[in-house]
Motif scaffolding. Structure first.
Motif, PDB file in Angstrom:
ATOM      1  N   GLU A  69       0.808  -1.219   0.000  1.00  0.00           N
ATOM      2  CA  GLU A  69       0.000   0.000   0.000  1.00  0.00           C
ATOM      3  C   GLU A  69       0.839   1.267   0.000  1.00  0.00           C
ATOM      4  N   ASP A  70       1.860   1.314   0.840  1.00  0.00           N
ATOM      5  CA  ASP A  70       2.691   2.523   0.919  1.00  0.00           C
ATOM      6  C   ASP A  70       3.382   2.799  -0.418  1.00  0.00           C
ATOM      7  N   PHE A  72       2.374   1.735  -3.368  1.00  0.00           N
ATOM      8  CA  PHE A  72       1.330   2.050  -4.337  1.00  0.00           C
ATOM      9  C   PHE A  72       0.944   3.524  -4.250  1.00  0.00           C
ATOM     10  N   VAL A  73       0.794   4.034  -3.035  1.00  0.00           N
ATOM     11  CA  VAL A  73       0.432   5.446  -2.843  1.00  0.00           C
ATOM     12  C   VAL A  73       1.578   6.354  -3.261  1.00  0.00           C
ATOM     13  N   ARG A  74       2.815   5.959  -2.932  1.00  0.00           N
ATOM     14  CA  ARG A  74       3.967   6.797  -3.255  1.00  0.00           C
ATOM     15  C   ARG A  74       4.162   6.939  -4.766  1.00  0.00           C
ATOM     16  N   LYS A  75       4.002   5.849  -5.492  1.00  0.00           N
ATOM     17  CA  LYS A  75       4.190   5.894  -6.951  1.00  0.00           C
ATOM     18  C   LYS A  75       3.038   6.593  -7.657  1.00  0.00           C
ATOM     19  N   ASN A  76       1.830   6.480  -7.108  1.00  0.00           N
ATOM     20  CA  ASN A  76       0.643   7.154  -7.660  1.00  0.00           C
ATOM     21  C   ASN A  76       0.430   6.834  -9.144  1.00  0.00           C
ATOM     22  N   LEU A  77       0.634   5.562  -9.511  1.00  0.00           N
ATOM     23  CA  LEU A  77       0.467   5.149 -10.905  1.00  0.00           C
ATOM     24  C   LEU A  77      -0.802   4.317 -11.115  1.00  0.00           C
ATOM     25  N   TRP A  78      -1.402   3.875 -10.045  1.00  0.00           N
ATOM     26  CA  TRP A  78      -2.580   3.011 -10.116  1.00  0.00           C
ATOM     27  C   TRP A  78      -2.318   1.750 -10.943  1.00  0.00           C
ATOM     28  N   LYS A  79      -1.109   1.222 -10.766  1.00  0.00           N
ATOM     29  CA  LYS A  79      -0.742  -0.022 -11.434  1.00  0.00           C
ATOM     30  C   LYS A  79       0.043  -0.888 -10.469  1.00  0.00           C
ATOM     31  N   TRP A 100      -0.372  -9.536   5.055  1.00  0.00           N
ATOM     32  CA  TRP A 100       0.391  -9.172   6.245  1.00  0.00           C
ATOM     33  C   TRP A 100       0.344  -7.657   6.447  1.00  0.00           C
ATOM     34  N   SER A 101       1.103  -7.160   7.426  1.00  0.00           N
ATOM     35  CA  SER A 101       0.968  -5.759   7.868  1.00  0.00           C
ATOM     36  C   SER A 101      -0.515  -5.473   8.124  1.00  0.00           C
ATOM     37  N   LEU A 102      -1.089  -6.290   9.003  1.00  0.00           N
ATOM     38  CA  LEU A 102      -2.537  -6.312   9.188  1.00  0.00           C
ATOM     39  C   LEU A 102      -3.076  -4.995   9.752  1.00  0.00           C
TER      40      LEU A 102
END
Length: 275
Positions: A69-70, A72-79, A100-102
């Protein structure tokens, strides 16, 4: 982890595409998918990281996606990247999801056992699903129904408050036979509201519940959407034995698929106690 048919690379790609679902268009109307949001939102709501590994029996490769998640948000590519690699075992098929990282507190088996046994009772009972939680096999939830054959047991209830007299039981058996419950204590239901079919059964719990554990399980495509709904009758101690199932395959559910759309004329008619 399941040992079902698994997914191809394209099917995994579609499964992780927002609002993409082939299930509403499928000729198999009993599929429970609908909005194309289930797996990705379920995984991401449970943990910040997950990995999906899947393979079909007729393919020589496994297909893998890993999500952070982190990142994914940092790249901001939605891929997210999907890659394939040879199977270690040609016989492997199915899907494994590791999270994991529940984000949610882990729960005991007893916390999960009852709702899983209720929601997926029809799949388990019909041999379509074997569900385990930490190696414990989940059993479908079952309730003992009141019948003309077991009604005399009410005279032997330990607590005086709940014990019936022989005369009352005799009158009860007469009324049960008059309603024409079958040998299992169920009376079939089948009717339409507008052009939407409603079918199932109604019965009586052998022992009433003062904790609200009665009413109709509302079911769509053999999955319990909402349990123990007091629909068509008032919630009251006098109705605390009423139990049954209403299959509502033609009725629309909300986005979370945990309730039906209720602000319609058909739903109001369905809940009318005078129908």
């Amino acid at each position: 982890q399941d040992d079902a048919f698994g997914m191809s690379g394209e099917e995994l790609h579609n499964a992780l595409t927002l609002a993409e679902s082939a299930k509403p268009k499928s000729k198999v109307k009993t599929l429970i998918g609908h909005f194309g949001m289930g797996m990705k939102t379920a995984c991401s709501s449970l943990g910040k990281e997950f990995k999906i590994t899947t393979a079909r029996p007729d393919e020589s490769q496994i297909h893998i996606v890993q999500y952070n998640e982190d990142e994914f948000v940092r790249k901001n590519l939605w891929k997210i990247m999907l890659h394939s690699e040879p199977k270690e075992s040609r016989s492997f098929h199915g899907t494994v999801i590791t999270i994991w990282s529940l984000k949610k507190k882990t729960q005991s088996k007893s916390y999960l056992r009852e709702p899983f046994g209720r929601i997926f009772a029809y799949y388990i009972r019909n041999g379509l699903l074997e569900l385990t939680v930490q190696d414990e096999v989940i059993k479908p939830s079952e309730l003992e129904l009141l019948t003309a054959n077991n009604a005399t047991d009410l005279t032997k209830v330990p607590t005086t408050r709940d014990r019936w007299s022989a005369a009352d039981v005799k009158d009860l058996i007469r009324r049960l036979n008059k309603v024409d419950f079958n040998k299992d204590g169920k009376k079939p239901i089948d009717f339409e509201v507008g052009k939407k079919r409603v079918y199932g059964w109604v019965g009586l719990r052998k022992h009433g519940s003062q904790r609200g554990e009665y009413g109709f399980n509302l079911i769509r495509h053999d999955r319990v959407v909402k349990p123990e709904v007091k629909i068509g009758f008032a919630q009251h101690p006098a109705t605390a034995r009423v139990i049954g199932e209403l299959h509502l395959d033609d009725w629309e559910v909300n986005y979370n698929k945990d309730d039906f759309i209720q602000d319609t004329d058909e739903w109001i008619e369905l809940g009318d106690p005078d129908r």
